[in-house]
Design an enzyme around this catalytic site. Structure first.
Site, PDB file in Angstrom:
ATOM      1  N   TYR A  66     -39.948   1.070 -43.153  1.00 52.38           N
ATOM      2  CA  TYR A  66     -39.065   0.606 -41.969  1.00 52.38           C
ATOM      3  C   TYR A  66     -37.649   0.007 -42.562  1.00 52.38           C
ATOM      4  O   TYR A  66     -37.452  -0.953 -42.034  1.00 52.38           O
ATOM      5  CB  TYR A  66     -39.734  -0.446 -41.304  1.00 52.38           C
ATOM      6  CG  TYR A  66     -41.042   0.077 -40.428  1.00 52.38           C
ATOM      7  CD1 TYR A  66     -41.232   1.603 -40.392  1.00 52.38           C
ATOM      8  CD2 TYR A  66     -41.633  -0.812 -39.451  1.00 52.38           C
ATOM      9  CE1 TYR A  66     -42.175   1.804 -39.616  1.00 52.38           C
ATOM     10  CE2 TYR A  66     -42.747  -0.286 -38.768  1.00 52.38           C
ATOM     11  CZ  TYR A  66     -42.994   0.906 -38.540  1.00 52.38           C
ATOM     12  OH  TYR A  66     -44.252   1.538 -38.171  1.00 52.38           O
ATOM     13  N   SER A 103     -53.127   3.966 -40.040  1.00 49.12           N
ATOM     14  CA  SER A 103     -52.257   4.323 -39.147  1.00 49.12           C
ATOM     15  C   SER A 103     -52.186   5.787 -39.097  1.00 49.12           C
ATOM     16  O   SER A 103     -51.871   6.472 -40.010  1.00 49.12           O
ATOM     17  CB  SER A 103     -50.976   3.752 -39.312  1.00 49.12           C
ATOM     18  OG  SER A 103     -49.866   3.930 -38.340  1.00 49.12           O
TER      19      SER A 103
END
Length: 177
Positions: free
Chosen positions: A52, A145
């Site tokens: 990110y 995830s």
């Protein structure tokens, strides 16, 4: 804000999680005022990832400057593919995890998730690597995830058969928002 109690995490965890894939954080801007506001609303759980941008660094700097690491539940992710190549291996995990600890300015994370899967690879080696971090006190809970339910179950069966820490978290691709 509503809170839950999670095994292995010694503080109330906000049911709503703040996602740090926020444009300013990704770009590396000081978002302390925004994070102070979110924290002031009762958010104690923050979700970030190795990929990110600079969000782990922004979150780590903010936590350190406020001295509130022990009040927060930090969720981060690693083993994200780059250039279309899967990166689910003990070596990639080690690199990503240690980099995350450094960026977050912490010695442990509360929840560590494998960001993507590589169904071509057996789950064993990666679960054994994750378990070693759990046993060392560097990760409280593990999960995945964007893994299929079948693969998640395969990982947990492997863990149970060998006395390893099983996955207890899943994070699908899309949030409620």
């Amino acid at each position: 804000m509503q809170y839950v109690t999670l095994r292995g995490i010694d503080r109330p965890v906000s049911r709503l999680v703040f996602g740090c894939a926020y444009p300013g954080m990704i770009e590396g801007r000081d978002e302390s005022r925004w994070l102070d506001s979110v924290y002031g609303m009762g958010f104690t759980a923050f979700d970030t990832a190795e990929n990110y941008g600079k969000s782990e660094e922004v979150l780590g700097n903010w936590m350190a400057s406020r001295g509130i690491r022990e009040e927060l539940t930090v969720i981060t992710k690693g083993c994200h593919p780059y250039e279309g190549r899967p990166r689910v291996s003990p070596g990639h995990l080690k690199r990503d995890f240690e980099q995350s600890l450094e960026r977050l300015k912490t010695v442990y994370v509360d929840v560590y998730l494998l960001h993507r899967d590589d169904p071509e690879k057996p789950v064993g080696a990666i679960l054994e690597a994750l378990d070693s971090y759990v046993r060392a006190g560097k990760i409280r809970r593990i999960g995945a995830s964007n893994w299929t339910l079948e693969r998640f179950r395969e990982a947990n069966a492997y863990a149970r058969e060998r006395g390893l820490e099983p996955f207890s978290f899943t994070s699908p691709n899309y949030a409620l928002a």
